[in-house]
Enzyme design. Structure first.
Site, PDB file in Angstrom:
ATOM      1  N   ASN A 127       0.807  -0.948  -0.007  1.00  0.00           N
ATOM      2  CA  ASN A 127       0.287  -0.572   0.179  1.00  0.00           C
ATOM      3  C   ASN A 127       1.272   1.163   0.402  1.00  0.00           C
ATOM      4  O   ASN A 127       2.350   1.306   0.136  1.00  0.00           O
ATOM      5  CB  ASN A 127      -1.074  -0.167   0.954  1.00  0.00           C
ATOM      6  CG  ASN A 127      -0.083   0.921   2.612  1.00  0.00           C
ATOM      7  OD1 ASN A 127      -0.352   1.911   2.271  1.00  0.00           O
ATOM      8  ND2 ASN A 127       0.251   0.094   3.386  1.00  0.00           N
ATOM      9  N   PHE A 177      -1.333   8.876   4.309  1.00  0.00           N
ATOM     10  CA  PHE A 177      -2.217   8.946   5.473  1.00  0.00           C
ATOM     11  C   PHE A 177      -3.378   9.401   5.147  1.00  0.00           C
ATOM     12  O   PHE A 177      -3.708  10.611   5.307  1.00  0.00           O
ATOM     13  CB  PHE A 177      -1.340   9.234   6.445  1.00  0.00           C
ATOM     14  CG  PHE A 177      -0.106   9.535   7.104  1.00  0.00           C
ATOM     15  CD1 PHE A 177      -0.964   7.710   7.600  1.00  0.00           C
ATOM     16  CD2 PHE A 177       0.580   9.647   7.109  1.00  0.00           C
ATOM     17  CE1 PHE A 177      -0.081   7.286   8.810  1.00  0.00           C
ATOM     18  CE2 PHE A 177       1.667   9.467   8.137  1.00  0.00           C
ATOM     19  CZ  PHE A 177       1.378   8.115   8.693  1.00  0.00           C
ATOM     20  N   SER A 180       5.639   4.820   8.578  1.00  0.00           N
ATOM     21  CA  SER A 180       4.878   4.833   7.597  1.00  0.00           C
ATOM     22  C   SER A 180       5.897   5.287   6.446  1.00  0.00           C
ATOM     23  O   SER A 180       6.207   6.173   5.813  1.00  0.00           O
ATOM     24  CB  SER A 180       3.880   5.539   7.501  1.00  0.00           C
ATOM     25  OG  SER A 180       2.750   5.181   8.039  1.00  0.00           O
ATOM     26  N   ASN A 191       5.126   6.134   3.248  1.00  0.00           N
ATOM     27  CA  ASN A 191       4.659   6.876   2.474  1.00  0.00           C
ATOM     28  C   ASN A 191       3.582   7.930   2.759  1.00  0.00           C
ATOM     29  O   ASN A 191       3.809   8.900   1.475  1.00  0.00           O
ATOM     30  CB  ASN A 191       2.930   6.061   1.600  1.00  0.00           C
ATOM     31  CG  ASN A 191       3.104   4.831   2.129  1.00  0.00           C
ATOM     32  OD1 ASN A 191       4.208   4.515   0.744  1.00  0.00           O
ATOM     33  ND2 ASN A 191       2.152   3.461   2.562  1.00  0.00           N
ATOM     34  N   THR A 192       5.032   8.530   3.423  1.00  0.00           N
ATOM     35  CA  THR A 192       4.844  10.186   3.973  1.00  0.00           C
ATOM     36  C   THR A 192       5.917  10.343   3.961  1.00  0.00           C
ATOM     37  O   THR A 192       7.121   9.666   4.114  1.00  0.00           O
ATOM     38  CB  THR A 192       4.032  10.711   5.198  1.00  0.00           C
ATOM     39  OG1 THR A 192       2.596  10.265   5.050  1.00  0.00           O
ATOM     40  CG2 THR A 192       4.449  12.175   5.285  1.00  0.00           C
ATOM     41  N   LYS A 210       5.813   3.461  17.283  1.00  0.00           N
ATOM     42  CA  LYS A 210       6.171   2.540  16.122  1.00  0.00           C
ATOM     43  C   LYS A 210       6.713   2.373  14.920  1.00  0.00           C
ATOM     44  O   LYS A 210       6.980   3.240  14.431  1.00  0.00           O
ATOM     45  CB  LYS A 210       4.857   3.075  15.193  1.00  0.00           C
ATOM     46  CG  LYS A 210       4.306   1.434  14.233  1.00  0.00           C
ATOM     47  CD  LYS A 210       3.189   1.569  13.626  1.00  0.00           C
ATOM     48  CE  LYS A 210       3.411   0.168  13.047  1.00  0.00           C
ATOM     49  NZ  LYS A 210       1.239  -0.161  12.243  1.00  0.00           N
ATOM     50  N   ASN A 212       6.409  -1.535  11.263  1.00  0.00           N
ATOM     51  CA  ASN A 212       5.008  -0.879  10.014  1.00  0.00           C
ATOM     52  C   ASN A 212       5.737  -1.934   8.275  1.00  0.00           C
ATOM     53  O   ASN A 212       5.970  -2.811   8.886  1.00  0.00           O
ATOM     54  CB  ASN A 212       5.266   0.294   9.756  1.00  0.00           C
ATOM     55  CG  ASN A 212       4.034   1.722   9.926  1.00  0.00           C
ATOM     56  OD1 ASN A 212       3.483   0.509   8.693  1.00  0.00           O
ATOM     57  ND2 ASN A 212       3.537   1.933   9.982  1.00  0.00           N
TER      58      ASN A 212
HETATM   59  C1  LIG Z   1      -3.620  -0.100   3.689  1.00  0.00           C
HETATM   60  C2  LIG Z   1      -3.069  -0.349   4.753  1.00  0.00           C
HETATM   61  C3  LIG Z   1      -2.882   1.168   6.022  1.00  0.00           C
HETATM   62  C4  LIG Z   1      -1.673   1.335   7.121  1.00  0.00           C
HETATM   63  N1  LIG Z   1      -2.177   2.067   7.380  1.00  0.00           N
HETATM   64  C5  LIG Z   1      -1.091   2.175   8.699  1.00  0.00           C
HETATM   65  C6  LIG Z   1      -1.286   3.724   9.840  1.00  0.00           C
HETATM   66  O1  LIG Z   1      -2.084   4.880   9.292  1.00  0.00           O
HETATM   67  N2  LIG Z   1      -0.473   3.635  10.426  1.00  0.00           N
HETATM   68  C7  LIG Z   1       0.091   3.060  10.962  1.00  0.00           C
HETATM   69  O2  LIG Z   1       1.108   3.100  11.299  1.00  0.00           O
HETATM   70  N3  LIG Z   1       0.316   1.970  10.729  1.00  0.00           N
HETATM   71  C8  LIG Z   1      -0.588   1.685   9.204  1.00  0.00           C
HETATM   72  N4  LIG Z   1       0.310   0.399   8.470  1.00  0.00           N
HETATM   73  C9  LIG Z   1       0.053  -0.690   9.470  1.00  0.00           C
HETATM   74  C10 LIG Z   1      -0.047  -2.233   9.971  1.00  0.00           C
HETATM   75  O3  LIG Z   1      -0.732  -1.406  11.013  1.00  0.00           O
HETATM   76  C11 LIG Z   1       1.100  -2.982   9.934  1.00  0.00           C
HETATM   77  O4  LIG Z   1       1.355  -3.067  10.834  1.00  0.00           O
HETATM   78  C12 LIG Z   1       1.574  -3.694   8.998  1.00  0.00           C
HETATM   79  O5  LIG Z   1       0.488  -4.043   7.902  1.00  0.00           O
HETATM   80  C13 LIG Z   1       1.521  -5.192   9.552  1.00  0.00           C
HETATM   81  O6  LIG Z   1       0.810  -5.605  10.175  1.00  0.00           O
HETATM   82  P1  LIG Z   1       0.309  -7.369   9.150  1.00  0.00           P
HETATM   83  O7  LIG Z   1       0.875  -7.873   8.406  1.00  0.00           O
HETATM   84  O8  LIG Z   1      -1.091  -7.506   9.796  1.00  0.00           O
HETATM   85  O9  LIG Z   1      -0.912  -6.370   7.558  1.00  0.00           O
HETATM   86  C14 LIG Z   1      -1.119   0.102   7.098  1.00  0.00           C
HETATM   87  C15 LIG Z   1      -1.201  -0.950   6.855  1.00  0.00           C
HETATM   88  C16 LIG Z   1      -2.115  -1.189   5.409  1.00  0.00           C
HETATM   89  C17 LIG Z   1      -1.782  -2.215   4.731  1.00  0.00           C
END
Ligand SMILES: Cc1cc2nc3c(=O)[nH]c(=O)nc-3n(C[C@H](O)[C@H](O)[C@H](O)COP(=O)(O)O)c2cc1C
Length: 378
Positions: free
Chosen positions: A118, A122, A187, A189-190, A230, A259
């Site tokens: 992704n 944000f 993240s 993506n910022t 995080k 993350n």
């Molecule tokens: C579409 C998407 C949006 C996310 N947005 C955030 C976010 O806004 N803030 C954040 O700390 N992590 C964000 N994450 C990261 C997740 O919280 C997590 O740390 C990461 O996906 C790994 O966990 P998973 O393998 O269970 O998905 C996002 C992940 C995905 C897939």
């Protein structure tokens, strides 16, 4: 129900654009959890029948498995997550200013490796609208029946050197609603956000939030709220040590690892190849091992004395157990819900109860960091 999801839900989702499928799933969850007639069967189907009580930073959790940030960026399905039986719910990331996020498409899925890439950037309603949304929710339904965590991000428009005030403004506006706050400096993506993991910048952000925390706690005559940080799984060992030491020294209450990753494993299928070629953060199964290794390292650096929340690629109880025995007190998932469906919480909690019994342990706390203790004995 897990089987039904695998047979019907997953193939159906596979045909849809990832972000649209996500929005439809959130809307369905909102709809079904808004009505007592549908809430009852949902609870019967998905709620774990067992509990694994855990104390975390002075609060009681019915079990250690929660929703990771990013899934409910607008805090719009809190009742739904409660109904699915999660142990805690993290909403956001929320930034000071409202933002659209990056151009679509910005979420990509590979079913063969149970992974997502992704580059959302944000997209969220911003701190003011989120405060209003939470106020309405609390006025109508009261506080959620499990701890509510709030993920804090940085607005894209805010220059990097003003990050501390961006984070602390959001923190202040949402303080009354959250039980735990997560400073997300990881993240991908910022632009340049991950530079904030640098010790000086990180210290400034934590201090700005802690200052607001003290002020609000004394105004409301209550305790300060726990603040976690995080991190990204791309930090090298020296950087990781610095982040952990800086966060600990500045009064952070724990760390969320990790993350999404900007790295890519070898693709095993065409769908992997397509998804992995996209720019953004990779989550799901391919992140599992990497994030567990980070948990192990943090446990060692902090000598097992600092709370770690494990996230990254948890798809089942075995994955959850690995993260806990590596050192995580609580665990979370995002991608697991996409690939395993709404029954994930129940299967993980029931699986963890079995694991505790198999190992002759009477509490989850005894399992936290167990792999290190075993290694020391071997
Ligand atoms: C579409 C998407 C949006 C996310 N947005 C955030 C976010 O806004 N803030 C954040 O700390 N992590 C964000 N994450 C990261 C997740 O919280 C997590 O740390 C990461 O996906 C790994 O966990 P998973 O393998 O269970 O998905 C996002 C992940 C995905 C897939």
């Amino acid at each position: 129900m897990g089987l039904a999801f695998r047979l019907f839900g997953r193939p159906f989702l596979a045909l849809q654009d990832s972000e649209k499928a996500h929005l439809r799933a959130i809307n369905l969850l909102k709809f079904f959890s808004s009505n007592p007639l549908t809430r009852v069967p949902m609870r019967l189907l998905y709620n774990p029948k067992k509990t694994i009580p855990v104390k975390f930073l002075g609060a009681d959790y019915k079990h250690p498995f929660g929703l990771a940030a990013g899934m409910d960026k607008k805090a719009e399905a809190i009742r739904g997550w409660e109904t699915l039986g999660l142990g805690f719910i993290e909403i956001g990331g929320i930034t000071e200013l409202e933002q659209e996020g990056n151009q679509k498409p910005r979420m990509f899925r590979s079913n063969t490796s149970k992974s997502l890439v992704n580059r959302m950037g944000f997209n969220n309603p911003g701190s003011e609208k989120t405060a209003l949304q939470l106020k309405r929710h609390f006025d109508k339904h009261g506080r959620p029946n499990v701890p509510l965590w709030i993920n804090l991000g940085k607005s894209k428009l805010t220059p990097l050197e003003q990050s501390a005030s961006d984070y602390s403004t959001t923190f202040e506006r949402l303080w009354v609603y959250g039980d735990v706050f997560v400073i997300n400096v990881s993240s991908p993506n910022t632009p340049n956000l991950r530079e904030l993991q640098n010790d000086e910048e990180l210290a400034k952000i934590i201090n700005a939030c802690q200052e607001a925390n003290e002020k609000l706690a004394s105004q409301h005559l209550c305790n300060k709220k726990p603040i976690l940080v995080k991190i990204a799984p791309e930090l090298d060992d020296v950087q990781l040590k610095l982040v952990v030491n800086t966060a600990m020294a500045n009064g952070c209450d724990g760390i969320v690892a990790t993350n999404t990753t900007t790295s890519r494993p070898e693709p095993n299928s065409n769908s992997d190849m397509k998804a992995f070629a996209e720019t953004g953060g990779l989550s799901g199964e391919p992140l599992n091992h990497l994030s567990t290794e980070f948990i192990k390292k943090i446990y060692q650096i902090s000598k097992g004395e600092w709370p770690i929340i494990g996230v990254g690629g948890i798809m089942n109880a075995d994955d959850a157990w690995e993260k806990i025995t590596a050192g995580a007190t609580l665990i979370q998932a995002y991608s697991g819900f996409v690939f395993e469906g709404a029954g994930l919480t129940k299967s993980i909690v029931h699986g963890l109860v079995k694991k505790l019994n198999q190992h002759g342990l009477s509490s989850l706390e005894e399992a936290v960091g167990l792999s290190h203790k075993k290694e020391a004995l071997d």
